[in-house]
Design a protein around this motif. Structure first.
Motif, mmCIF file in Angstrom:
data_model
loop_
_atom_site.group_PDB
_atom_site.id
_atom_site.type_symbol
_atom_site.label_atom_id
_atom_site.label_comp_id
_atom_site.label_asym_id
_atom_site.label_seq_id
_atom_site.Cartn_x
_atom_site.Cartn_y
_atom_site.Cartn_z
ATOM 1 N N ILE A 2 0.860 -1.182 0.000
ATOM 2 C CA ILE A 2 0.000 0.000 0.000
ATOM 3 C C ILE A 2 0.894 1.229 0.000
ATOM 4 N N THR A 23 5.802 -0.071 9.180
ATOM 5 C CA THR A 23 4.628 -0.909 8.978
ATOM 6 C C THR A 23 4.817 -1.834 7.784
ATOM 7 N N GLY A 25 3.962 -3.886 4.713
ATOM 8 C CA GLY A 25 2.939 -3.701 3.697
ATOM 9 C C GLY A 25 2.681 -2.259 3.333
ATOM 10 N N ALA A 26 3.406 -1.321 3.964
ATOM 11 C CA ALA A 26 3.252 0.109 3.673
ATOM 12 C C ALA A 26 4.532 0.642 3.064
ATOM 13 N N ASP A 65 -1.999 5.092 -3.049
ATOM 14 C CA ASP A 65 -3.259 4.520 -2.562
ATOM 15 C C ASP A 65 -3.895 5.369 -1.475
ATOM 16 N N VAL A 300 -3.687 -0.355 6.340
ATOM 17 C CA VAL A 300 -3.179 -1.410 5.454
ATOM 18 C C VAL A 300 -4.055 -2.655 5.575
ATOM 19 N N GLN A 301 -4.381 -3.031 6.805
ATOM 20 C CA GLN A 301 -5.201 -4.224 7.016
ATOM 21 C C GLN A 301 -6.624 -4.026 6.515
ATOM 22 N N SER A 304 -6.635 -4.502 2.801
ATOM 23 C CA SER A 304 -6.423 -5.902 2.392
ATOM 24 C C SER A 304 -7.606 -6.789 2.780
#
Length: 335
Positions: A2, A23, A25-26, A65, A300-301, A304
């Motif tokens: 992301i 973080t 995924g970031a 994003d 992020v979560q 997803s």
């Protein structure tokens, strides 16, 4: 992955930069600010494209994003609405906006464009507050009698003079919006809606347009009573931020210069040793994972998992609404 961008690269942006970097995924994709000298410094440090226009940034970096809005509060609404119309998700610094009308514009834009948005109320993630929330959910206080929140801080005249927007009603909003809104959010999160307020709000010591001192009495939906004291007028330095909760079978006081430490934890259902263990546990790590990092990770979560962020724009609206109710009772006193 992301991809995040930040609009407004002042002091608070540093917390967002650190949170994104930590973080999983970031990733940071771009930065935007009107201060070109600041952007040049950040570009060297973070090695990402920089822009003085959010419109240019979004057009030239389509991979973005999420937009983190970290500008002065009075600028949030226009930027948030524009980013939502561009199809970008939003992380918006506190307060969500300075008026309920602006919050509603943002909420409508987010809904219309089917993007996700959250507001930064990081104090919910403090270990002491998480432990307090669990105790309330377990019902070990019994019937609650009253709560008290205090923000007794110092923001000297030099602080307000550093930037023209500070202390203004149009951009800052005063001690309730800028400093105490975290405590007000905690009260709403922990105890639910407020149905009645009585307050005095004034500008006592600082040469600013907005208030520097406020005291209020609250009645919550279930009859619980509360008090709020907030100021930036404490002499020389920050004194304390605290939250105290009193019930028929126990009480808790969380305090310190920032409300990160459990000062008192006493319940009929717990032994003294059990209480000491809880206090000691918090003392070992009173800050925990930084709240900004928790909020970035939650976004992020949420993306997803195709769910809404944990802290919603409606949460942000409720905090702004409570400030509005209190501040509407402003009383100017002749010096």
């Amino acid at each position: 992955m992301i991809h995040f961008s930040i609009v407004g690269c002042g002091h608070i942006a540093g917390k967002h930069l650190e949170a994104i970097a930590r973080t999983e995924g970031a990733a940071l994709a771009a930065l935007c600010d009107t201060n070109e000298a600041r952007l040049s410094e950040l570009a060297l440090t973070w090695q990402v494209p920089v822009f003085t226009s959010m419109t240019d940034m979004l057009e030239q970096i389509p991979m973005i994003d999420v937009v983190c809005i970290c500008t002065p509060s009075g600028l949030h609404v226009d930027l948030a609405v524009a980013a939502a119309h561009a199809g970008k998700h939003l992380v918006i610094e506190k307060p969500l906006a300075l008026t309920l009308e602006d919050t509603d514009q943002m909420i409508a834009a987010v809904a219309r464009n089917e993007v996700k948005a959250t507001v930064v109320h990081p104090n919910r993630y403090r270990p002491a507050m998480q432990r307090l929330k669990a105790a309330l959910d377990q019902g070990i206080f019994g019937k609650l009698s009253h709560v008290s929140a205090a923000v007794r801080w110092n923001r000297g005249q030099t602080y307000y003079d550093q930037a023209a927007w500070r202390g203004t009603k149009a951009m800052d909003g005063g001690v309730l919006m800028n400093q105490a809104i975290h405590s007000l959010d905690l009260l709403l999160w922990l105890f639910g809606p407020v149905t009645e307020t009585k307050a005095f709000v004034d500008t006592r010591l600082r040469n600013i347009e907005a208030e520097d001192t406020a005291v209020a009495v609250l009645r919550f939906d279930q009859g619980l009573l509360g008090t709020v004291e907030a100021c930036t007028t404490v002499y020389e330095h920050n004194l304390e931020e605290s939250l105290a909760v009193f019930g028929e079978a126990g009480y808790v006081v969380i305090g310190g210069k920032t409300a990160n430490w459990i000062k008192h934890w006493k319940f009929a259902s717990m032994t003294e040793e059990e209480s000491r263990q809880i206090i000691a546990e918090i003392d070992q790590d009173p800050f925990g994972i930084p709240g900004h990092q928790c909020i970035i990770a939650d976004m992020v979560q949420a993306l997803s998992e195709h769910r809404e962020p944990t802290i919603t724009l409606q949460d942000g609206r409720r905090a702004v609404g409570l400030v509005t109710d209190i501040a509407s009772q402003e009383t100017k006193v002749s010096s």
